[in-house]
Design a protein around this motif. Structure first.
Motif, short mmCIF file in Angstrom:
data_model
loop_
_atom_site.label_atom_id
_atom_site.label_comp_id
_atom_site.label_asym_id
_atom_site.label_seq_id
_atom_site.Cartn_x
_atom_site.Cartn_y
_atom_site.Cartn_z
N MET A 442 0.82 -1.21 0.00
CA MET A 442 0.00 0.00 0.00
C MET A 442 0.86 1.26 0.00
O MET A 442 0.56 2.23 -0.71
N ILE A 443 1.94 1.26 0.75
CA ILE A 443 2.83 2.43 0.82
C ILE A 443 3.43 2.72 -0.55
O ILE A 443 3.49 3.88 -1.00
N ILE A 444 3.88 1.68 -1.26
CA ILE A 444 4.45 1.86 -2.60
C ILE A 444 3.39 2.40 -3.56
O ILE A 444 3.66 3.33 -4.34
N PHE A 445 2.20 1.86 -3.50
CA PHE A 445 1.13 2.29 -4.41
C PHE A 445 0.79 3.75 -4.18
O PHE A 445 0.63 4.53 -5.14
N ILE A 446 0.66 4.14 -2.93
CA ILE A 446 0.31 5.53 -2.61
C ILE A 446 1.37 6.50 -3.09
O ILE A 446 1.07 7.56 -3.65
N SER A 447 2.62 6.14 -2.91
CA SER A 447 3.70 7.09 -3.16
C SER A 447 4.19 7.13 -4.61
O SER A 447 4.74 8.14 -5.05
N LYS A 448 3.97 6.05 -5.38
CA LYS A 448 4.61 5.96 -6.69
C LYS A 448 3.68 5.87 -7.89
O LYS A 448 4.08 6.19 -9.01
N ILE A 449 2.45 5.43 -7.73
CA ILE A 449 1.56 5.23 -8.88
C ILE A 449 0.81 6.52 -9.22
O ILE A 449 0.02 7.01 -8.42
N LYS A 450 1.08 7.04 -10.40
CA LYS A 450 0.47 8.31 -10.85
C LYS A 450 -0.43 8.13 -12.08
O LYS A 450 -1.04 9.10 -12.54
N LEU A 451 -0.50 6.91 -12.63
CA LEU A 451 -1.27 6.66 -13.85
C LEU A 451 -2.74 6.46 -13.50
O LEU A 451 -3.22 5.34 -13.33
N THR A 452 -3.46 7.55 -13.42
CA THR A 452 -4.89 7.52 -13.09
C THR A 452 -5.73 7.34 -14.35
O THR A 452 -5.22 7.41 -15.48
N GLU A 453 -7.03 7.15 -14.18
CA GLU A 453 -7.92 7.05 -15.33
C GLU A 453 -7.88 8.33 -16.17
O GLU A 453 -7.87 8.27 -17.41
N LYS A 454 -7.84 9.47 -15.51
CA LYS A 454 -7.80 10.74 -16.22
C LYS A 454 -6.53 10.88 -17.04
O LYS A 454 -6.55 11.30 -18.20
N ARG A 455 -5.41 10.50 -16.44
CA ARG A 455 -4.12 10.61 -17.15
C ARG A 455 -4.09 9.66 -18.34
O ARG A 455 -3.55 10.01 -19.40
N HIS A 456 -4.66 8.48 -18.21
CA HIS A 456 -4.67 7.53 -19.33
C HIS A 456 -5.49 8.07 -20.49
O HIS A 456 -5.08 7.95 -21.66
N ALA A 457 -6.64 8.66 -20.22
CA ALA A 457 -7.46 9.23 -21.28
C ALA A 457 -6.70 10.33 -22.02
O ALA A 457 -6.79 10.44 -23.26
N GLU A 458 -5.93 11.13 -21.30
CA GLU A 458 -5.12 12.18 -21.93
C GLU A 458 -4.05 11.57 -22.82
O GLU A 458 -3.78 12.08 -23.93
N ILE A 459 -3.44 10.48 -22.36
CA ILE A 459 -2.38 9.82 -23.13
C ILE A 459 -2.95 9.24 -24.43
O ILE A 459 -2.34 9.37 -25.50
N VAL A 460 -4.11 8.58 -24.34
CA VAL A 460 -4.73 8.01 -25.54
C VAL A 460 -5.04 9.10 -26.56
O VAL A 460 -4.79 8.93 -27.76
N GLN A 461 -5.55 10.21 -26.08
CA GLN A 461 -5.86 11.32 -26.98
C GLN A 461 -4.60 11.86 -27.65
O GLN A 461 -4.59 12.14 -28.86
N GLU A 462 -3.53 12.00 -26.88
CA GLU A 462 -2.25 12.47 -27.43
C GLU A 462 -1.72 11.51 -28.50
O GLU A 462 -1.21 11.93 -29.54
N LEU A 463 -1.82 10.19 -28.23
CA LEU A 463 -1.33 9.19 -29.18
C LEU A 463 -2.15 9.22 -30.47
O LEU A 463 -1.57 9.14 -31.57
N THR A 465 -3.78 11.70 -31.72
CA THR A 465 -3.42 12.92 -32.44
C THR A 465 -2.07 12.76 -33.12
O THR A 465 -1.89 13.15 -34.29
N ARG A 466 -1.11 12.17 -32.43
CA ARG A 466 0.23 11.98 -32.97
C ARG A 466 0.20 11.11 -34.22
O ARG A 466 0.78 11.44 -35.25
N TYR A 467 -0.53 9.97 -34.17
CA TYR A 467 -0.56 9.05 -35.31
C TYR A 467 -1.40 9.57 -36.45
O TYR A 467 -1.12 9.29 -37.63
N SER A 468 -2.42 10.34 -36.12
CA SER A 468 -3.24 10.94 -37.18
C SER A 468 -2.41 11.94 -37.98
O SER A 468 -2.51 12.02 -39.20
#
Length: 472
Positions: A442-463, A465-468
């Motif tokens: 739990m300590i590792i997860f709290i302190s190190k995991i930053k890939l949230t649902e919101k961040r993933h949606a932003e990444i998919v959109q960026e990708l 756009t990049r490939y288009s």
């Protein structure tokens, strides 16, 4: 029924058979070894060969773990008209099913009459089993990002799958004792278990596992999107390990999940001993399967709702806290089955939610790695989770064998034979150490995991756009 729903149900059925197989291999095989395999040998000889089989299982699984990313790369580089996952799902499912049945035998009496020959043959069969199981395991769970790039649909697929896997694993736990007892009596044995009883139990699990793999392969379809077609090139083994090493979110999540998974199987692997030797009510062990199945049925459908309300980050954290409360309850329960039942609820209810939180974060790290490194590694990325489960399973096998010997829980021993020291040894490895590992996770997860649902949606959109832009 729409094709999408057929795919969801087929995937759920595949998960049902897959987890029935996993719990059988990681938990009940060693129960078979410690209780039945070497029956007829004297106690010292029995303990010796239980230790050797345990060491072989753990050693083989630990060595083969390093090959899982390579297996992932082989799957990712597979090109057939059926896609890259289905062939390995079918081949791995059928071969691993057959070899499961074989290891639940004494090799025509060789385990007692010629233990050295038995151990040699067992090692060969178990290597084959673990290798083909790895292909099936990685292919199955790696399909999620290929079946959809939408986070919501991935969540639905994972939810259906985890519902099926919960029924498979927990149903196996609930039925293992009556199934083994039934076939023990049917084949002329006495007592609650025999070699024949365990063999027919393995046959049932093998049929379910192999058959469910065929159903999943028939009704699933890979989704070709610009994110997948733009990174369809093959890559070598060095590229595999570079891709993993550069995906920091995947590595931190793997470390967190490793501590959780080892702790979880360390406890579940010896819960049968808890009922048989600590509480003295082995027939009540079925309540473990019943509680875990009911809590799973309730928890899994809640996952999409909870992630919308509090996000999967807090689902994971809340789940670990509940499991820690479960450990505390076990330590104060004594032989009171009502308190034990409460501990089981606290321990099992969050498990499906934790697994889904981890699985969806690993799945989203496919696009994170693609965004960061420019290469899409579906099977390689998703191979980390099965790899860690195999690592945990290896530790489970080791813990079952070690606890059985160290606490005096082998052969014909009963509840009345237990000492205070033996029970303390059991609780140390089944409850206290696993609770500490869960806290670290739990300590590792709290302190190190930053890939949230919101961040993933932003990444998919960026990708996209990049490939288009690249196509213009």
């Amino acid at each position: 029924m729409s094709n999408k729903m057929k795919q969801r149900f087929a995937y759920a059925f595949g998960a049902f058979g897959h987890d029935a197989y996993y719990v059988t291999l990681s938990t009940y095989f060693m129960i078979f070894v410690t209780s039945t395999l070497f029956s007829g040998a004297d106690k010292a000889t029995e303990a010796k060969y239980i230790g050797i089989v345990t060491s072989l299982v753990v050693g083989i699984r630990l060595v083969e773990i390093i090959f899982d990313p390579i297996i992932g790369s082989i799957i990712d580089n597979t090109r057939t008209k059926y896609g890259k996952f289905k062939p390995w799902l079918v081949i791995g499912g059928l071969v691993s099913a057959l070899t499961l049945v074989i290891i639940f035998t004494n090799f025509f009496g060789l385990a007692v009459s010629n233990p050295s020959l038995y151990l040699g043959l067992f090692a060969v069969v178990f290597v084959l089993l673990d290798s083909f199981y790895s292909f099936k395991d990685i292919a199955f769970w790696s399909m999620i990002p290929a079946l959809s790039s939408d986070t919501a649909e991935r969540g639905m697929l994972a939810t259906f799958a985890r519902f099926g896997s919960s029924l498979g694993a927990n149903g196996t736990t609930a039925l293992v004792v009556p199934i083994v007892a039934f076939f023990t009596v049917l084949t002329g044995g006495s007592g609650k278990e025999s070699a024949a009883g365990w063999f027919w139990f393995a046959v049932i699990i093998a049929i379910i596992s192999g058959g469910s793999a065929l159903v999943t392969a028939k009704f699933s379809k890979e989704n070709e999107t610009v994110l997948r077609t733009q990174t369809n090139e093959k890559y070598n083994i060095l590229d595999v390990f570079r891709a993993i090493a550069k995906n920091d979110q995947l590595l931190w999540l793997a470390l967190s999940y490793m501590f959780y998974a080892i702790a979880n199987v360390a406890t579940t692997g010896v819960l049968l001993f808890y009922f048989k030797f600590v509480i003295g009510h082995v027939t009540e062990f079925a309540m473990v399967g019943v509680v875990s199945m009911i809590t799973g049925i309730i928890a899994v459908p809640l996952f999409p709702v909870l992630t919308r309300l509090i996000t999967r980050r807090y689902v994971f954290i809340s789940g670990i806290i509940l499991m820690l409360l479960g450990y505390f309850t076990f330590t104060i329960a004594g032989t009171n089955l009502w308190i034990v039942g409460l501990g089981l609820v606290l321990f099992y209810f969050p498990q499906q939610l934790i697994f889904l939180s981890v699985l969806m974060t690993i799945t989203d790290s496919v696009e994170y790695g693609q965004w960061k490194n420019g290469v899409r590694n579906e099977a390689v990325t998703l191979s980390l989770r099965p790899l860690l489960d195999k690592l945990a399973g290896a530790f489970s096998n080791a813990i079952v064998g070690f606890v059985a010997i160290a606490a005096g829980m082998t052969g014909s021993a009963t509840f009345k034979d237990m000492t205070v020291s033996g029970i303390h040894t059991y609780k140390l490895y089944a409850f206290y150490i696993p609770a500490a590992l869960m806290l670290i996770s739990m300590i590792i997860f709290i302190s190190k995991i930053k890939l949230t649902e919101k961040r993933h949606a932003e990444i998919v959109q960026e990708l996209e756009t990049r490939y288009s832009q690249d196509e213009k």
